[in-house]
Scaffold this motif. Structure first.
Motif, mmCIF file in Angstrom:
data_model
loop_
_atom_site.group_PDB
_atom_site.id
_atom_site.type_symbol
_atom_site.label_atom_id
_atom_site.label_comp_id
_atom_site.label_asym_id
_atom_site.label_seq_id
_atom_site.Cartn_x
_atom_site.Cartn_y
_atom_site.Cartn_z
ATOM 1 N N PHE A 151 8.558 -2.929 0.991
ATOM 2 C CA PHE A 151 7.263 -2.517 0.454
ATOM 3 C C PHE A 151 6.327 -2.228 1.617
ATOM 4 N N ASP A 152 5.375 -1.316 1.383
ATOM 5 C CA ASP A 152 4.424 -0.974 2.445
ATOM 6 C C ASP A 152 3.168 -1.834 2.313
ATOM 7 N N GLU A 154 0.157 -1.208 1.258
ATOM 8 C CA GLU A 154 -0.575 -1.098 -0.002
ATOM 9 C C GLU A 154 0.182 -1.785 -1.134
ATOM 10 N N GLU A 155 1.499 -1.621 -1.178
ATOM 11 C CA GLU A 155 2.316 -2.256 -2.224
ATOM 12 C C GLU A 155 2.300 -3.781 -2.105
ATOM 13 N N ASP A 158 0.287 -6.004 -4.577
ATOM 14 C CA ASP A 158 0.805 -6.461 -5.874
ATOM 15 C C ASP A 158 1.378 -7.876 -5.767
#
Length: 376
Positions: A151-152, A154-155, A158
């Motif tokens: 995941f980056d 921004e992800e 979550d």
């Protein structure tokens, strides 16, 4: 060690490609396309093998393509072996090459499950009881995010939101937050995500072996100091051989990573870190690599939180780090003397994007003690 591992992967992949190519040549559609010519059968098999490797490489990278090929080789060898035993029992061969069909199907399903276990994050909870008069504390721990892999930046937000729903008193990051291939933009975005956490006592961080980078700041555009600045800008406290008192009843002890010693630097011993601390309070050590168990237990630490191992990645070799003496434990909860040790498999992966012996996770630790004695 990593040079040997990568060298073994490359050598094994070459042998694997040759083996799989010869196995593809046994399929009837390959023999038909080749007109029965053995050399043509092998070349078609080689083409199909390379095609599979390139497809995985395009999606998941070179290392994961090599891992996929090695898994296919192992499964194919097993299927061929089982087929040979069955043929001997039946006293005749199957008309179709079922062993190859099973090998392709089983490997595809196995690695798909491994990808899912790596790319989805679960919650793992532990309840630890103590006779100390410290009350209760809820800790959310995660390690090995290696931001930018599964995941980056921004992800990552979550996953932070999921941790926030646990209503933690404390969030701790036990190393390898970023990687050599984590971009500066992803690093900053991930730090901003941590800055959204609302806890009773804050968010704390210790370095892992990847966080400062192995190839120098010019490789990824920032260094360990830049990472510290970004974390602190988002209200994350970085601990480097430092101790803080949490809620008047808990010590949080953040260690330098063991890799500092391997780089020629010094980190404080557990005896030094525990010196002059009140034994009636509950001590929590953040130590990225689960290695120093004997010293931590001897020093009287109550709890040690670590990561680093990724749960061993693959079944049945999950515990190879323990077999080789590299790690004291691979995964889960263990008690030695009066010390509890927890090793998380990590919230993400490093370069490998398959897990078949564990799953990605964040950890919730509920410490339940006696009611603190009120001082008049």
């Amino acid at each position: 060690m990593w040079a040997l591992i990568f060298g073994g992967l490359i050598f094994g992949s070459i042998l694997g490609v040759l083996y799989i190519s010869s196995r593809f040549a046994k399929f009837s559609f390959v023999r038909k396309a080749a007109g029965g010519r053995r050399w043509a059968c092998f070349l078609i098999g080689l083409f199909l093998t390379v095609l599979i490797g390139l497809a995985v490489k395009e999606c998941l990278g070179t290392i994961n393509a090599e891992i996929a090929v090695l898994h296919l080789v192992i499964v194919w060898l097993l299927c061929d072996g089982i087929a040979a035993l069955v043929n001997r029992k039946r006293k005749k061969k199957f008309e179709r090459y079922y062993a190859g069909m099973f090998a392709l199907g089983v490997t595809a399903v196995y690695l798909t499950c491994g990808w899912y276990l790596s790319n989805h994050v679960w919650r793992t909870a532990y309840v630890l009881k103590t006779d100390k008069n410290v009350g209760n504390l809820r800790i959310v721990q995660f390690a090995d995010s290696h931001v930018g892999n599964t995941f980056d930046g921004e992800e990552f937000l979550d996953h932070v939101k999921a941790m926030q729903e646990e209503n933690p008193d404390l969030v701790v990051v036990t190393g390898d937050y970023v990687d050599d291939d984590t971009s500066k933009e992803d690093m900053a975005a991930a730090c901003r995500a941590l800055g959204t956490l609302r806890t009773t006592y804050g968010v704390y961080y210790v370095f892992g072996n990847h966080d400062k980078g192995y190839y120098g700041p010019e490789y990824r555009g920032y260094d360990g100091g830049d990472l510290i600045a970004e974390l602190e800008k988002n209200n994350v406290t970085v601990l480097e051989d430092e101790t803080v008192l949490i809620g008047q009843q808990f010590y949080l002890i953040g260690r330098q990573d063991r890799s500092e010693e391997q780089r020629g630097n010094r980190r404080a011993s557990m005896q030094e870190m525990m010196k002059d601390l009140d034994a009636d309070k509950y001590s929590i050590v953040l130590d990225h690599q689960p290695y120093d168990y004997d010293a931590q237990s001897a020093a009287g630490v109550d709890l040690v939180l670590s990561g680093h191992t990724h749960g061993g990645h693959f079944f049945p070799i999950n515990s190879m780090g323990e077999w080789l003496g590299i790690d004291a434990k691979t995964y889960g909860l263990e008690q030695r003397e009066d010390t509890n040790f927890i090793v998380t498999s990590g919230i993400s992966e490093w370069a490998i994007q398959f897990r078949t012996g564990c799953k990605s996770e964040y950890v919730v630790v509920d410490i339940q003690g006696n009611t603190p004695v009120q001082t008049p």
